[in-house]
Design a protein around this motif. Structure first.
Motif, PDB file in Angstrom:
ATOM      1  N   PHE A 209       6.492   0.392  -4.276  1.00 19.83           N
ATOM      2  CA  PHE A 209       6.739  -1.003  -4.605  1.00 19.83           C
ATOM      3  C   PHE A 209       8.020  -1.061  -5.437  1.00 19.83           C
ATOM      4  CE2 PHE A 209       2.200  -0.848  -3.830  1.00 19.83           C
ATOM      5  CZ  PHE A 209       1.951  -2.018  -3.135  1.00 19.83           C
ATOM      6  N   GLN A 210       9.053  -1.684  -4.855  1.00 20.25           N
ATOM      7  CA  GLN A 210      10.317  -1.830  -5.554  1.00 20.25           C
ATOM      8  C   GLN A 210      10.341  -3.131  -6.348  1.00 20.25           C
ATOM      9  OE1 GLN A 210      12.613   0.542  -5.534  1.00 20.25           O
ATOM     10  NE2 GLN A 210      11.736   1.873  -3.984  1.00 20.25           N
ATOM     11  N   ARG A 211      11.381  -3.310  -7.147  1.00 23.30           N
ATOM     12  CA  ARG A 211      11.515  -4.466  -8.031  1.00 23.30           C
ATOM     13  C   ARG A 211      11.211  -5.780  -7.308  1.00 23.30           C
ATOM     14  NH1 ARG A 211      16.857  -5.593 -11.552  1.00 23.30           N
ATOM     15  NH2 ARG A 211      15.744  -4.202 -12.955  1.00 23.30           N
ATOM     16  N   GLY A 212      10.383  -6.614  -7.940  1.00 21.24           N
ATOM     17  CA  GLY A 212      10.061  -7.926  -7.409  1.00 21.24           C
ATOM     18  C   GLY A 212       8.844  -7.955  -6.508  1.00 21.24           C
ATOM     19  N   SER A 213       8.331  -6.811  -6.076  1.00 23.73           N
ATOM     20  CA  SER A 213       7.167  -6.795  -5.188  1.00 23.73           C
ATOM     21  C   SER A 213       5.883  -6.663  -6.012  1.00 23.73           C
ATOM     22  CB  SER A 213       7.285  -5.659  -4.167  1.00 23.73           C
ATOM     23  OG  SER A 213       7.414  -4.406  -4.808  1.00 23.73           O
ATOM     24  N   TYR A 214       4.737  -6.840  -5.338  1.00 20.63           N
ATOM     25  CA  TYR A 214       3.469  -6.882  -6.062  1.00 20.63           C
ATOM     26  C   TYR A 214       2.355  -6.247  -5.251  1.00 20.63           C
ATOM     27  CZ  TYR A 214       2.241 -10.674  -2.907  1.00 20.63           C
ATOM     28  OH  TYR A 214       1.972 -11.402  -1.783  1.00 20.63           O
ATOM     29  N   LEU A 215       1.282  -5.900  -5.953  1.00 18.17           N
ATOM     30  CA  LEU A 215       0.031  -5.461  -5.349  1.00 18.17           C
ATOM     31  C   LEU A 215      -1.072  -6.328  -5.934  1.00 18.17           C
ATOM     32  CD1 LEU A 215      -1.817  -3.505  -3.757  1.00 18.17           C
ATOM     33  CD2 LEU A 215      -1.787  -1.999  -5.758  1.00 18.17           C
ATOM     34  N   ASN A 216      -1.859  -6.963  -5.060  1.00 13.95           N
ATOM     35  CA  ASN A 216      -2.933  -7.866  -5.481  1.00 13.95           C
ATOM     36  C   ASN A 216      -4.240  -7.391  -4.851  1.00 13.95           C
ATOM     37  OD1 ASN A 216      -4.512  -9.945  -6.381  1.00 13.95           O
ATOM     38  ND2 ASN A 216      -3.398 -11.579  -5.328  1.00 13.95           N
ATOM     39  N   ILE A 217      -5.172  -6.934  -5.681  1.00 15.96           N
ATOM     40  CA  ILE A 217      -6.423  -6.344  -5.200  1.00 15.96           C
ATOM     41  C   ILE A 217      -7.583  -7.264  -5.556  1.00 15.96           C
ATOM     42  CG2 ILE A 217      -7.943  -4.339  -5.278  1.00 15.96           C
ATOM     43  CD1 ILE A 217      -5.533  -2.724  -6.309  1.00 15.96           C
ATOM     44  N   LEU A 218      -8.185  -7.886  -4.523  1.00 13.97           N
ATOM     45  CA  LEU A 218      -9.404  -8.653  -4.706  1.00 13.97           C
ATOM     46  C   LEU A 218     -10.600  -7.914  -4.126  1.00 13.97           C
ATOM     47  CD1 LEU A 218      -6.893 -10.821  -4.051  1.00 13.97           C
ATOM     48  CD2 LEU A 218      -8.738 -12.412  -4.579  1.00 13.97           C
ATOM     49  N   GLY A 219     -10.359  -7.029  -3.171  1.00 19.23           N
ATOM     50  CA  GLY A 219     -11.397  -6.212  -2.563  1.00 19.23           C
ATOM     51  C   GLY A 219     -11.404  -4.828  -3.185  1.00 19.23           C
ATOM     52  N   THR A 220     -11.213  -3.799  -2.331  1.00 17.21           N
ATOM     53  CA  THR A 220     -11.247  -2.413  -2.799  1.00 17.21           C
ATOM     54  C   THR A 220     -10.028  -1.654  -2.300  1.00 17.21           C
ATOM     55  OG1 THR A 220     -13.672  -2.386  -2.798  1.00 17.21           O
ATOM     56  CG2 THR A 220     -12.561  -0.260  -2.798  1.00 17.21           C
ATOM     57  N   LEU A 221      -9.383  -0.940  -3.193  1.00 10.42           N
ATOM     58  CA  LEU A 221      -8.293  -0.046  -2.820  1.00 10.42           C
ATOM     59  C   LEU A 221      -8.619   1.346  -3.340  1.00 10.42           C
ATOM     60  CD1 LEU A 221      -4.467  -0.670  -3.048  1.00 10.42           C
ATOM     61  CD2 LEU A 221      -5.441   1.540  -3.617  1.00 10.42           C
ATOM     62  N   GLU A 222      -8.616   2.324  -2.428  1.00 13.93           N
ATOM     63  CA  GLU A 222      -8.851   3.719  -2.805  1.00 13.93           C
ATOM     64  C   GLU A 222      -7.587   4.515  -2.520  1.00 13.93           C
ATOM     65  OE1 GLU A 222     -11.826   7.497  -1.775  1.00 13.93           O
ATOM     66  OE2 GLU A 222     -12.352   5.452  -1.162  1.00 13.93           O
ATOM     67  N   ASN A 223      -6.991   5.037  -3.567  1.00 10.90           N
ATOM     68  CA  ASN A 223      -5.731   5.758  -3.445  1.00 10.90           C
ATOM     69  C   ASN A 223      -5.977   7.259  -3.517  1.00 10.90           C
ATOM     70  OD1 ASN A 223      -2.966   6.445  -3.458  1.00 10.90           O
ATOM     71  ND2 ASN A 223      -2.959   6.456  -5.699  1.00 10.90           N
ATOM     72  N   ASN A 224      -5.861   7.917  -2.348  1.00  6.68           N
ATOM     73  CA  ASN A 224      -5.959   9.368  -2.281  1.00  6.68           C
ATOM     74  C   ASN A 224      -4.586  10.017  -2.146  1.00  6.68           C
ATOM     75  OD1 ASN A 224      -8.838   9.153  -2.187  1.00  6.68           O
ATOM     76  ND2 ASN A 224      -8.658   8.629  -0.022  1.00  6.68           N
ATOM     77  N   GLY A 225      -3.568   9.191  -1.997  1.00  7.86           N
ATOM     78  CA  GLY A 225      -2.213   9.693  -1.808  1.00  7.86           C
ATOM     79  C   GLY A 225      -1.348   9.397  -3.010  1.00  7.86           C
ATOM     80  N   SER A 226      -0.245   8.682  -2.775  1.00  2.00           N
ATOM     81  CA  SER A 226       0.705   8.389  -3.840  1.00  2.00           C
ATOM     82  C   SER A 226       1.098   6.913  -3.776  1.00  2.00           C
ATOM     83  CB  SER A 226       1.957   9.261  -3.696  1.00  2.00           C
ATOM     84  OG  SER A 226       2.932   8.916  -4.657  1.00  2.00           O
ATOM     85  N   ILE A 227       1.041   6.238  -4.935  1.00  5.12           N
ATOM     86  CA  ILE A 227       1.538   4.877  -5.059  1.00  5.12           C
ATOM     87  C   ILE A 227       2.574   4.870  -6.175  1.00  5.12           C
ATOM     88  CG2 ILE A 227       0.996   2.459  -5.469  1.00  5.12           C
ATOM     89  CD1 ILE A 227      -1.778   2.901  -4.507  1.00  5.12           C
ATOM     90  N   ILE A 228       3.777   4.448  -5.843  1.00  5.95           N
ATOM     91  CA  ILE A 228       4.894   4.474  -6.783  1.00  5.95           C
ATOM     92  C   ILE A 228       5.322   3.041  -7.075  1.00  5.95           C
ATOM     93  CG2 ILE A 228       7.254   5.278  -7.194  1.00  5.95           C
ATOM     94  CD1 ILE A 228       6.660   7.491  -5.102  1.00  5.95           C
ATOM     95  N   PHE A 229       5.302   2.681  -8.348  1.00  3.89           N
ATOM     96  CA  PHE A 229       5.779   1.371  -8.779  1.00  3.89           C
ATOM     97  C   PHE A 229       7.051   1.558  -9.595  1.00  3.89           C
ATOM     98  CE2 PHE A 229       1.220   0.961  -8.272  1.00  3.89           C
ATOM     99  CZ  PHE A 229       1.049  -0.276  -7.685  1.00  3.89           C
ATOM    100  N   THR A 230       8.020   0.688  -9.382  1.00  2.00           N
ATOM    101  CA  THR A 230       9.208   0.699 -10.210  1.00  2.00           C
ATOM    102  C   THR A 230       9.147  -0.470 -11.195  1.00  2.00           C
ATOM    103  OG1 THR A 230      10.508  -0.656  -8.686  1.00  2.00           O
ATOM    104  CG2 THR A 230      10.543   1.718  -8.338  1.00  2.00           C
TER     105      THR A 230
END
Length: 463
Positions: A209-230
């Motif tokens: 997720f680069q500048r200005g973007s978003y993540l909105n979780i109302l359900g379920t998110l399972e992260n087994n890998g990599s999530i990178i936020f700037t």
């Protein structure tokens, strides 16, 4: 080849009867096939994109309105160059056709460009749609279009996908599994990913997720890998967010119904301005940087990781609206507090008591602001300092600061006790762990003079 010709001929007559424009150009030679489709339709009666197969084929799609993919595989090809320009929406209904799962973009394409939306839907929980993005699948949105991906069927995505400007990924229902790469690029706040309340997103790949973007979780998110936020991204958690390994979040909003489970060790960082109302569970270190507001629920550390700590790095931690002991482990014990080197940190307390098992301040400044007369800051164990360190206590009062064990390398002279106006109240010493002010010499002189005067009066009276 005859089978493909018969199938395409069938679609031609079907589309002709519906008065939609359909133009198919292909060659029966041994050179790679070249297909061109032009169609339009309405949302109520969309143009239907036919199945297509080929090796090293070039597909050019120009769609002015609404359209759907047909039932089986769509654009199942070898390598090639692809351009997809759509006005409003690209749909793949994802129906189970003759026992097959629908596949879109199953190729090694160098680039796909989509100025529309890919939708997947199915009435069957057993159905799975596969999307192979090849080397690059680019979604480009605008103010007037809903570009991106919306999944309602069970969907698996491989390859590399980029989302620009207003393009959004929405997990509306069932499972979306990412084995590839998602990248969100935008200077607007309209670009990002939404996991709706009935959606479940499983990340086995990489998301950026680069500048200005978003993540909105109302359900379920399972992260087994990599999530990178700037920096300058945002994360909203109103459902369940499960993540392992190191994770760094910016501008987190954790609602009262939200839960973040950070498991498997590693470090969880929360940066910029964050509000935490819901449940935050961590197994490794929690690093706070920027302005963090904690309400109601305590942050819980896994007891099996006794070396885990709350680490402050240029942090302003506001606990005025929280309850007592906002940080504890799963066995209801206190956790360590670290003020990391080369940083300036502040903790603001309200009408509550915050207790830590140990305090380490390393070449940094820690300010403790007691905004309520009943506020208490307690370190039940050892307090240590390294290199150049300083503690500033604002609104100091007796019985408000407790240090259970002052380490050999900690100097109480590095503590400044201030009143509400910033005036230095004087030096401190410890009495049974509670920090109290050392009376000034003038006070001692006054007391001695008063006692001497009183003794003289008594002597004259009784002699």
């Amino acid at each position: 080849m005859n089978a493909s010709y018969t199938e395409n001929k069938k679609y031609f007559f079907m589309l002709y009867k519906k008065k939609y424009i359909f133009n198919l150009i292909f060659s029966f030679t041994l050179v790679p096939l070249s297909f061109g489709w032009t169609g339009n339709g309405t949302e109520e009666s969309p143009w239907i994109l036919p199945n297509s197969y080929g090796n090293n084929a070039k597909y050019h799609l120009n769609i002015d309105g609404y359209y759907k993919a047909s039932y089986a595989n769509t654009l199942s090809t070898g390598t090639g160059e692809y351009t997809m320009l759509s006005g409003v929406s690209f749909w793949n209904r994802g129906e189970n056709y003759e026992g097959k799962s629908a596949t879109v973009f199953d190729n090694d394409a160098s680039k796909f460009t989509v100025k529309g939306r890919l939708d997947t839907s199915s009435s069957s929980d057993d159905f799975t749609m596969y999307i192979d993005a090849g080397v690059l699948l680019a979604f480009i949105g605008s103010h007037s279009s809903n570009a991106g991906i919306k999944t309602e069927a069970n969907t698996v995505i491989d390859g590399i996908s980029h989302f620009f400007d207003y393009a959004v990924v929405t997990v509306a229902r069932r499972n979306l599994t990412l084995n590839g790469t998602f990248s969100f690029w935008s200077d607007s706040t309209e670009n990002g990913m939404i996991v709706e309340s009935n959606g479940n997103f499983i990340n086995n790949g990489t998301i950026t997720f680069q500048r200005g973007s978003y993540l909105n979780i109302l359900g379920t998110l399972e992260n087994n890998g990599s999530i990178i936020f700037t920096r300058d991204t945002s994360t909203y958690v109103r459902g369940n967010f499960k993540s392992q390994n190191d994770l760094s979040l910016y501008n987190l909003y954790l609602s009262s119904n939200g839960v973040i489970d950070h498991y498997g060790g590693g470090e969880l960082r929360i940066n910029q301005t964050s509000e935490i109302y819901g449940k935050l569970n961590v197994t490794g270190n929690l690093v706070l940087q920027g302005n963090t507001y904690i309400y109601s629920n305590p942050v819980v550390f896994e007891a099996s990781m006794p070396d885990s700590a709350l680490i402050l790095q240029d942090s302003n931690l506001d606990l005025r609206q929280s309850g007592n002991n906002s940080f504890k482990n799963s066995q209801d014990n206190n956790v360590r507090l670290v003020s990391i080197e080369d940083s300036s940190n502040k903790i603001i307390l309200g009408n509550n008591t915050q207790t830590f098992s140990e305090l380490l301040i390393n070449n940094s400044t820690l300010t403790i602001e007691l905004s309520d007369p009943l506020a208490k800051f307690i370190v039940s164990g050892e307090v240590n300092g390294i290199n150049d360190y300083r503690i500033v206590i604002v609104n100091f009062s007796e019985d408000s600061i407790f240090f259970g064990n002052i380490g050999d390398n900690f100097d109480l002279g590095c503590i400044s006790a201030l009143d509400s106006y910033g005036n230095d109240l004087g030096k401190l010493h410890s009495v049974n762990g509670w920090l109290t002010l050392i009376p000034e010499p003038s006070i001692y002189a006054f007391a001695m003079g008063f006692l001497t005067f009183g003794f003289a009066i008594l002597k004259r009276r009784f002699i």
